[in-house]
Design a protein around this motif. Structure first.
Motif, mmCIF file in Angstrom:
data_model
loop_
_atom_site.group_PDB
_atom_site.id
_atom_site.type_symbol
_atom_site.label_atom_id
_atom_site.label_comp_id
_atom_site.label_asym_id
_atom_site.label_seq_id
_atom_site.Cartn_x
_atom_site.Cartn_y
_atom_site.Cartn_z
ATOM 1 N N PHE B 165 0.838 -1.190 0.000
ATOM 2 C CA PHE B 165 0.000 0.000 0.000
ATOM 3 C C PHE B 165 0.871 1.239 0.000
ATOM 4 O O PHE B 165 1.977 1.217 0.544
ATOM 5 C CB PHE B 165 -0.918 0.020 1.230
ATOM 6 N N GLY B 166 0.376 2.276 -0.618
ATOM 7 C CA GLY B 166 1.106 3.530 -0.590
ATOM 8 C C GLY B 166 2.455 3.477 -1.280
ATOM 9 O O GLY B 166 3.314 4.302 -1.047
ATOM 10 N N GLY B 167 2.645 2.481 -2.140
ATOM 11 C CA GLY B 167 3.913 2.369 -2.850
ATOM 12 C C GLY B 167 3.988 3.372 -3.986
ATOM 13 O O GLY B 167 3.061 4.149 -4.206
ATOM 14 N N PRO B 168 5.105 3.347 -4.711
ATOM 15 C CA PRO B 168 5.304 4.303 -5.792
ATOM 16 C C PRO B 168 4.641 3.861 -7.092
ATOM 17 O O PRO B 168 5.185 4.010 -8.167
ATOM 18 C CB PRO B 168 6.829 4.323 -5.937
ATOM 19 N N VAL B 169 3.453 3.258 -6.972
ATOM 20 C CA VAL B 169 2.740 2.778 -8.154
ATOM 21 C C VAL B 169 1.237 2.891 -7.930
ATOM 22 O O VAL B 169 0.777 2.977 -6.795
ATOM 23 C CB VAL B 169 3.034 1.286 -8.435
ATOM 24 N N ASP B 170 0.509 2.820 -9.027
ATOM 25 C CA ASP B 170 -0.940 2.760 -8.908
ATOM 26 C C ASP B 170 -1.328 1.417 -8.328
ATOM 27 O O ASP B 170 -0.637 0.418 -8.512
ATOM 28 C CB ASP B 170 -1.587 2.931 -10.288
ATOM 29 N N HIS B 171 -2.453 1.397 -7.658
ATOM 30 C CA HIS B 171 -2.773 0.225 -6.854
ATOM 31 C C HIS B 171 -4.283 -0.017 -6.823
ATOM 32 O O HIS B 171 -5.050 0.884 -6.527
ATOM 33 C CB HIS B 171 -2.236 0.476 -5.435
ATOM 34 N N VAL B 172 -4.670 -1.224 -7.129
ATOM 35 C CA VAL B 172 -6.079 -1.609 -7.052
ATOM 36 C C VAL B 172 -6.193 -2.701 -6.005
ATOM 37 O O VAL B 172 -5.541 -3.739 -6.112
ATOM 38 C CB VAL B 172 -6.599 -2.111 -8.410
ATOM 39 N N ALA B 173 -6.996 -2.462 -5.004
ATOM 40 C CA ALA B 173 -7.078 -3.408 -3.886
ATOM 41 C C ALA B 173 -8.493 -3.910 -3.694
ATOM 42 O O ALA B 173 -9.463 -3.359 -4.219
ATOM 43 C CB ALA B 173 -6.580 -2.753 -2.607
ATOM 44 N N ASP B 307 -18.620 -11.572 -2.825
ATOM 45 C CA ASP B 307 -18.372 -11.383 -4.245
ATOM 46 C C ASP B 307 -17.657 -10.056 -4.449
ATOM 47 O O ASP B 307 -18.259 -8.998 -4.289
ATOM 48 C CB ASP B 307 -19.698 -11.389 -5.011
ATOM 49 N N PRO B 308 -16.372 -10.111 -4.765
ATOM 50 C CA PRO B 308 -15.675 -8.855 -5.033
ATOM 51 C C PRO B 308 -16.006 -8.466 -6.463
ATOM 52 O O PRO B 308 -16.303 -9.332 -7.280
ATOM 53 C CB PRO B 308 -14.208 -9.239 -4.890
ATOM 54 N N GLU B 336 -4.905 4.977 -5.577
ATOM 55 C CA GLU B 336 -5.259 3.763 -4.832
ATOM 56 C C GLU B 336 -6.761 3.581 -5.015
ATOM 57 O O GLU B 336 -7.555 4.450 -4.639
ATOM 58 C CB GLU B 336 -4.961 3.914 -3.326
ATOM 59 N N PHE B 337 -7.122 2.458 -5.585
ATOM 60 C CA PHE B 337 -8.540 2.204 -5.806
ATOM 61 C C PHE B 337 -8.960 0.954 -5.056
ATOM 62 O O PHE B 337 -8.264 -0.065 -5.101
ATOM 63 C CB PHE B 337 -8.805 2.021 -7.300
ATOM 64 N N VAL B 338 -10.054 1.061 -4.340
ATOM 65 C CA VAL B 338 -10.554 -0.106 -3.621
ATOM 66 C C VAL B 338 -11.899 -0.510 -4.226
ATOM 67 O O VAL B 338 -12.797 0.331 -4.368
ATOM 68 C CB VAL B 338 -10.711 0.194 -2.120
ATOM 69 N N GLY B 339 -12.025 -1.740 -4.562
ATOM 70 C CA GLY B 339 -13.232 -2.221 -5.229
ATOM 71 C C GLY B 339 -14.431 -2.300 -4.305
ATOM 72 O O GLY B 339 -14.343 -2.014 -3.112
ATOM 73 N N SER B 340 -15.556 -2.677 -4.862
ATOM 74 C CA SER B 340 -16.756 -2.834 -4.056
ATOM 75 C C SER B 340 -17.006 -4.331 -3.861
ATOM 76 O O SER B 340 -16.248 -5.155 -4.337
ATOM 77 C CB SER B 340 -17.945 -2.183 -4.756
ATOM 78 N N PHE B 341 -18.063 -4.668 -3.151
ATOM 79 C CA PHE B 341 -18.324 -6.087 -2.902
ATOM 80 C C PHE B 341 -19.787 -6.302 -2.564
ATOM 81 O O PHE B 341 -20.522 -5.340 -2.304
ATOM 82 C CB PHE B 341 -17.478 -6.585 -1.728
ATOM 83 N N SER B 342 -20.199 -7.544 -2.569
ATOM 84 C CA SER B 342 -21.519 -7.874 -2.046
ATOM 85 C C SER B 342 -21.449 -9.220 -1.345
ATOM 86 O O SER B 342 -20.569 -10.034 -1.621
ATOM 87 C CB SER B 342 -22.553 -7.898 -3.178
#
Lengths: 351, 351
Positions: B165-173, B307-308, B336-342
């Motif tokens: 997290f918070g690294g020097p790159v784009d990040h999808v979590a 379900d992510p 930093e993008f965090v997905g949704s879920f159900s």
DNA sequence: TTGTAAGCGTTATCAC
DNA sequence: GTGATAACGCTTACAA
């Protein structure tokens, strides 16, 4: 386009400089050939020179340009693997086996998803011919026997699968007939006499047709009549189709005490469908699949299946491809290899 | 090396001729540029000329040389996707989602298996930097927070996953914390009070640690004490480990009425393990997984799961990568993008 | 042991 | 609308 050649920098994209072998050479006070020799671990470089070059490479942040190397060498060191779907247990395991086999031969594998469409499969073929890959392993699901001639290409290709036999390419196939016969025989040996088969459409030579033939042979061997009502053809060989059809079979009043499913995915669906209608496996109906995917062992009940020798088939496919890559003798006869198999007996037939 | 240039043929390998743009040009009586323009659908070509060129291309069996094009263009039109394993349901589905998203943006995807080792993950990074790919989507499982700085490369990279997290790159979590909290809350809402969690080692920031945190929060929210004995850490997050540990838990006499498994693979194993020791799901113990892999719906009992939003995360990862490819602004802050879920409720918690 | 020269097949540039 | 030219970055072949 040109940006300060004199400074030793060139850029493809704003702000990002690309270090070439020439620049490393200049920095290390050697020729570009020496740098190349260092990169490729050629013996004829003095230790001291090598060290100087390596230092310059690190300092400048040099990275080989694979495209340039590929162009010059006429090889990419990568083979393509075209499979219908990446999100199926079966093809996932197949891909893993191919990757492992290729790795042992120092080849990279690039996986391509075709969606089982003939066009995409031909696309993959094109890309390979376009020298993106040194060769292609094509798990054909869209192309059929009628397209065999289109595979007559001047480029290394190995076909994996059951839809094309005797084509102008090397071919690695599953032991469909024998394995299906063994699966059906196993159900017979457990006392089943009304054995259904669940398979796909059988218009063409393909997995379903071959496995159906094995099923028929086993029944004939045992003197059990083949009842057409027990031949259940579904549209896709997936879990959803298996579940739905199993429910339909039960609800229609069809009498059956065993089901041979031509894929484990179908069989998983069948287990689910039978549970839905309250039929106990293996007490009332026994079920066997084909592929022995990893999860079959952990289902409740665990699923009996045919274990094809993935690793053996993968190794053979890679070997054949490498032979073609290294010695492309167009006149050589084309190899047909059929894998081996074993019957894995688990709870779903063990009642 | 040279073989009859006059005849218009050159060969890399014995007997196999390679047709170049030059040869097509000569055959069509135009310059190589015109052929190139035809190939690339440039507008400034007379219909008649185009036809003549196309005819020559077909006649000679011309194929572009992708390596040459890549070298010249500095782009490959391909992105790399590095995943730990190709033969897991979860990564298979993730790959399928990425391929679909990339296809919509006219990009090819080359899948690479890293085996979750830090070295292989860095290898994939190198290959991308070596201009084999225009960019890389790296699903990190081997690298950790400590390696974040090694991702500071002058090349488009998007990290997918929970280890950096918070690294020097784009990040999808993944929405680990919230989703795990919701999963645990769901078990609580079904009356469970002795809820176990099955996860991996939690030394580092990673999937297991984050999901464990969500589990704890849910228990605290509900005023249910967290019993360390209910935190079950296993070596790998696979079916076999889930099954074994579930049996051990039961046989050790541990009291539990719910299990939150941090992957569906673990949960499948748990269902199997509980069946082995005669514990009924959901009557005696309720089970929920995470990932909602395709087979969960068809298990007996069917498996509740988180379900992510695979498709959303995949689309976002591809978008971010494309942005970096097209406008490599090194100074831009990293997304930093965090997905949704159900929460998908099925039989395993529905008793 | 190291360097020189040439060219892999394509496309961007600019002149015609 | 078409063509000549010059790279893209690397390695093979041979010369030094």
């Amino acid at each position: 386009m040109r940006a300060g050649r004199e400074t030793g920098f060139r850029s493809h994209r704003a702000g990002v400089s690309v270090v070439t072998i020439q620049e490393v050479a200049k920095a290390a006070g050697v020729s570009s050939m020496t740098v190349s020799n260092v990169i490729n671990d050629h013996p004829n470089v003095r230790r001291e020179t090598r060290a100087r070059v390596l230092e310059a490479m690190t300092r400048l942040g040099y990275r080989v340009n694979v495209a340039a190397r590929n162009l010059r060498k006429g090889r990419t060191g990568t083979i393509g693997l075209a499979i219908p779907e990446v999100d199926s247990a079966y093809y996932g395991q197949l891909a893993a086996a191919i990757i492992a086999a290729a790795e042992r031969r120092d080849l990279r594998v690039s996986i391509e998803q075709t969606g089982a469409s003939p066009e995409s499969e031909l696309d993959a073929l094109s890309l390979s011919r376009n020298r993106l890959y040194d060769g292609l392993i094509l798990s054909a699901a869209g192309l059929g026997q009628a397209d065999a001639e289109r595979l007559r290409v001047d480029h290394p290709v190995v076909i994996l699968g059951d839809r094309i036999f005797g084509g102008p390419v090397d071919h690695v196939a599953m032991p469909n007939l024998d394995a299906s016969r063994a699966a059906t025989r196993h159900l017979l040996s457990r006392g089943c006499r009304r054995i259904a088969i669940m398979c796909g459409a059988v218009e063409e030579i393909d997995t379903s047709r071959l496995r159906l033939a094995g099923y028929r042979l086993a029944l004939e061997d045992a003197g059990v009549p083949v009842d057409p009502a027990l031949v259940q053809q579904v549209g896709r060989l997936g879990m959803r189709e298996g579940a739905r059809r199993a429910r339909e079979m039960a609800e229609s009043g069809l009498a059956f005490d065993g089901v041979f499913c031509v894929t484990d995915a179908l069989a998983m669906g069948v287990l689910r469908g039978l549970a839905d209608v309250g039929i106990r496996v293996p007490d009332q109906v026994k079920v066997i699949g084909f592929d022995n995917v990893a999860s079959s062992e952990f289902l409740v009940p665990s699923l009996s299946s045919i274990d094809p020798d993935h690793d053996g088939m993968a190794a053979r496919a890679v070997d054949l491809l490498i032979q073609r890559i290294e010695q492309p003798e167009p006149s050589t006869r084309h190899a047909e290899f059929v894998g081996s198999f074993s019957v894995v007996i688990r709870e779903s037939t063990d009642g």
